[in-house]
Enzyme design. Sequence first.
Site, PDB file in Angstrom:
ATOM      1  N   CYS A   1       0.840  -1.205   0.000  1.00 18.49           N
ATOM      2  CA  CYS A   1       0.000   0.000   0.000  1.00 18.49           C
ATOM      3  C   CYS A   1       0.873   1.251   0.000  1.00 18.49           C
ATOM      4  CB  CYS A   1      -0.945   0.073   1.175  1.00 18.49           C
ATOM      5  SG  CYS A   1      -2.131  -1.254   1.227  1.00 18.49           S
TER       6      CYS A   1
ATOM      7  N   ARG B   1       4.100  -0.160  -4.742  1.00 14.99           N
ATOM      8  CA  ARG B   1       3.796  -0.633  -3.390  1.00 14.99           C
ATOM      9  C   ARG B   1       2.496  -1.448  -3.326  1.00 14.99           C
ATOM     10  NH1 ARG B   1       6.882   1.978   0.428  1.00 14.99           N
ATOM     11  NH2 ARG B   1       5.426   1.367   2.052  1.00 14.99           N
TER      12      ARG B   1
ATOM     13  N   TRP C   1      -2.670  -2.764  -1.781  1.00 12.64           N
ATOM     14  CA  TRP C   1      -2.309  -4.176  -1.896  1.00 12.64           C
ATOM     15  C   TRP C   1      -3.212  -4.871  -0.877  1.00 12.64           C
ATOM     16  CZ3 TRP C   1      -0.284  -8.148   1.178  1.00 12.64           C
ATOM     17  CH2 TRP C   1       0.192  -9.261   0.479  1.00 12.64           C
TER      18      TRP C   1
ATOM     19  N   ASN D   1      -1.961   2.116   5.857  1.00 18.64           N
ATOM     20  CA  ASN D   1      -1.006   1.086   5.436  1.00 18.64           C
ATOM     21  C   ASN D   1      -0.669   0.245   6.658  1.00 18.64           C
ATOM     22  OD1 ASN D   1       0.996  -0.395   4.224  1.00 18.64           O
ATOM     23  ND2 ASN D   1       2.501   1.244   4.203  1.00 18.64           N
ATOM     24  N   GLY D   2      -0.943  -1.039   6.603  1.00 15.24           N
ATOM     25  CA  GLY D   2      -0.639  -1.905   7.743  1.00 15.24           C
ATOM     26  C   GLY D   2      -1.779  -2.871   7.993  1.00 15.24           C
TER      27      GLY D   2
ATOM     28  N   GLU E   1      17.988 -18.012  -5.651  1.00 11.87           N
ATOM     29  CA  GLU E   1      17.625 -16.638  -6.013  1.00 11.87           C
ATOM     30  C   GLU E   1      17.182 -16.571  -7.484  1.00 11.87           C
ATOM     31  OE1 GLU E   1      16.700 -13.903  -5.298  1.00 11.87           O
ATOM     32  OE2 GLU E   1      17.244 -12.564  -6.929  1.00 11.87           O
TER      33      GLU E   1
ATOM     34  N   LYS F   1      13.676 -15.004  -9.081  1.00 11.39           N
ATOM     35  CA  LYS F   1      13.588 -14.011 -10.168  1.00 11.39           C
ATOM     36  C   LYS F   1      12.699 -14.524 -11.292  1.00 11.39           C
ATOM     37  CE  LYS F   1      14.505 -11.181  -8.760  1.00 11.39           C
ATOM     38  NZ  LYS F   1      14.984 -11.035  -7.437  1.00 11.39           N
TER      39      LYS F   1
ATOM     40  N   GLU G   1       8.873 -14.812 -10.217  1.00  6.87           N
ATOM     41  CA  GLU G   1       8.064 -13.633  -9.943  1.00  6.87           C
ATOM     42  C   GLU G   1       7.736 -12.816 -11.187  1.00  6.87           C
ATOM     43  OE1 GLU G   1       9.622 -10.882  -6.967  1.00  6.87           O
ATOM     44  OE2 GLU G   1      11.643 -11.171  -7.717  1.00  6.87           O
TER      45      GLU G   1
ATOM     46  N   HIS H   1      18.529 -36.905  -5.661  1.00  4.09           N
ATOM     47  CA  HIS H   1      17.846 -37.372  -4.445  1.00  4.09           C
ATOM     48  C   HIS H   1      16.341 -37.119  -4.515  1.00  4.09           C
ATOM     49  CE1 HIS H   1      21.642 -38.306  -2.558  1.00  4.09           C
ATOM     50  NE2 HIS H   1      22.094 -37.130  -2.993  1.00  4.09           N
TER      51      HIS H   1
ATOM     52  N   LYS I   1       6.225  -4.238  -3.612  1.00  5.11           N
ATOM     53  CA  LYS I   1       7.661  -4.005  -3.436  1.00  5.11           C
ATOM     54  C   LYS I   1       8.083  -4.082  -1.980  1.00  5.11           C
ATOM     55  CE  LYS I   1      11.753  -2.780  -4.882  1.00  5.11           C
ATOM     56  NZ  LYS I   1      12.550  -3.866  -5.472  1.00  5.11           N
TER      57      LYS I   1
HETATM   58  O1  M6R Z   1      12.816  -4.692   0.967  1.00  8.29           O
HETATM   59  P1  M6R Z   1      13.400  -6.042   1.264  1.00  8.29           P
HETATM   60  O2  M6R Z   1      14.716  -6.246   0.634  1.00  8.29           O
HETATM   61  O3  M6R Z   1      13.461  -6.318   2.746  1.00  8.29           O
HETATM   62  O4  M6R Z   1      12.376  -7.064   0.634  1.00  8.29           O
HETATM   63  C1  M6R Z   1      12.513  -8.444   0.862  1.00  8.29           C
HETATM   64  C2  M6R Z   1      11.696  -9.247  -0.124  1.00  8.29           C
HETATM   65  O5  M6R Z   1      10.339  -8.938  -0.015  1.00  8.29           O
HETATM   66  C3  M6R Z   1      12.151  -8.997  -1.569  1.00  8.29           C
HETATM   67  O6  M6R Z   1      13.505  -9.292  -1.732  1.00  8.29           O
HETATM   68  C4  M6R Z   1      11.331  -9.848  -2.544  1.00  8.29           C
HETATM   69  O7  M6R Z   1      11.627 -11.198  -2.382  1.00  8.29           O
HETATM   70  C5  M6R Z   1      11.576  -9.377  -3.979  1.00  8.29           C
HETATM   71  N1  M6R Z   1      10.348  -9.226  -4.699  1.00  8.29           N
HETATM   72  C6  M6R Z   1      12.441 -10.285  -4.762  1.00  8.29           C
HETATM   73  O8  M6R Z   1      12.715  -9.823  -6.035  1.00  8.29           O
END
Ligand code: M6R
Length: 589
Positions: free
Chosen positions: A2, A28, A71, A97-98, A466, A470, A473, A489, A584
């Site tokens: 949000c 956001r 959001w 927000n929260g 990681e 990527k 998402e 395994h 984000k």
């Molecule tokens: O703002 P932050 O780095 O603490 O956020 C952590 C995760 O939410 C963030 O890395 C998320 O996994 C990303 N969308 C990955 O690309």
Amino acid sequence: MCGIVGYWSETENAFDILLNSLKKLEYRGYDSFGFATLNNRDLMTERKVGKISDTQCERLPGNMGIGHTRWATHGKVNEINSHPHKDCSGKIAVVHNGIIENFKELRDYLEKTGHTLRSETDTEILAHLLEEGLKKGMSLKESVIRISNLVRGRNSFVALSSDTGEMIASRNGSPLILGITNGKEVFIASDIPAFLDKTKKVTYLDDGQICCIGEHLEFYDFKTGNQVQKRVIEIDWKAEEAELGDYKHFMLKEIMEQKETLISAMNQNKEHLIEVAKRINGAKGVFFIGCGTAARVCHIAEYVFSKVANKHINYITASEFENYEHFLLPETLVIAVSQSGETADVLDALNIAKRKGCKIISILNNPGSSMERISDYTFPINAGPEKAVASTKATTSQIAVVILLAYACIENIKEADRILLDLSGKVNDMLNPRYEAHIGYVAKQVYKNKDIFIIGRGINYPLAIESAIKLMEVSYIHAQGFAGGELKHGPIALIEKGTPVIALIAEDKTKEEILSNAMEVKSRGAIIIGVSPEKNEIFDYWIKTPKVDEVASVIANLIPIQLLSYNIGILRGYNVDYPRNLAKSVTVR
Ligand code: M6R
């Protein structure tokens, strides 16, 4: 999670400015959005489902107002659940927000006392509770103070009242920052890019504070009710850093910016590096914590510290940190890795660590964030605003700072500088149009697949995980990263003719073994995409990466994966900057 904006001006129409600001916070949350403005004591609202940048809005009159991009947490994505929410009289509007943790009991209480709640959200109760305060004869300020103490959880909100003609913000957990100009206008927002083109002078509202917004700003501690003085500071972000420029997507822009951001990440206070290194060396336990991609950086840190400093550090996903609470001593160090500095799970973990008396270090991108404020030392990664939901440049800059810290532990920061300088020069050469086109070509070979697997060994194992984040998402293809040795395994059962397997390879002692693992899946029909400095006959497609030091290989290997993910997402027709269901900054648990 949000985005909130607010604007007050002596003379200007608020709506255009709110609209412009809110568009910059779309990252956001992008389920729905809305505005409320005050026009001669008339409260006007507009709410819509969808992304603000794709939707036509009607201009509302008035010189002050609030806006919100949602959001969804409580209630479906629809207009009724969109912010702002109003009280029964329709004279108070609130954006929030929260998550209000005692929402149920407060809602039951309001319904019993005759309030009509229209939405399924927790936010709406704020408007009704404010209404109750005003009915009892409180000022809006008193009523905001009362409810700020009443609601539990991380909650920030801005309220607008047509009865009193006031706008008041309250912060507890989620960020709210004021943008200050010449005294004739004031901005408030969840993040600085919302007003960066208008002012660089900011005041951070702290947790537990409210701000009455108007010609004169007044700040109060909502626990004591006492007035507090705040400092205005000047930030050095450039407005154009938060804009697309010639790029179609923030994700691509931010991937390309890594030519420069790796250098900016090296710009650390050497004394702090040395002091923190001493603490790491003398600590009774070092924990790296983060969420999502940042947690992968923590996992990579485990390998970097082992290789460089012969030191075992623990990496823990922040949401699991409480299970390790009993290991925490005042001599334990907790190192948070985060782009936003606002991730709820990390903040919760840091609060546990603080209670236990541990020293807190953070590696962050967002200046002035909540994590910075509770840390004993902060290393800013200096990557500039990162707006695409998928983290790219922040990740590689965080890894760069981890490398600096590990070398600081063996009193050899110079060697880290050498490695990172060499790397950044090679990344600069790598990111050329021919390279981009080649990755686009590889993307075309795999974008229709339903699964992609990624394997790595040693330091490239956490990178495989990681890489899967990527890919998933932004392309919505099921992707999974494994340690090369693990496939046989279990997961190897999923390999069939044509399944793409990406092998992340460094010029280190794991090279031969990971090639053998790639061979094992190739002989079962997999298509091998080798990401490595040297070509190998088993690769069906080769993505060349520069020869760099082993610890830097994760950065050299990650950048092409970011580009590949971007290209696959585009080929599949998705909005890579705003992937579905994500936001984000994750400020809820
Ligand atoms: O703002 P932050 O780095 O603490 O956020 C952590 C995760 O939410 C963030 O890395 C998320 O996994 C990303 N969308 C990955 O690309």
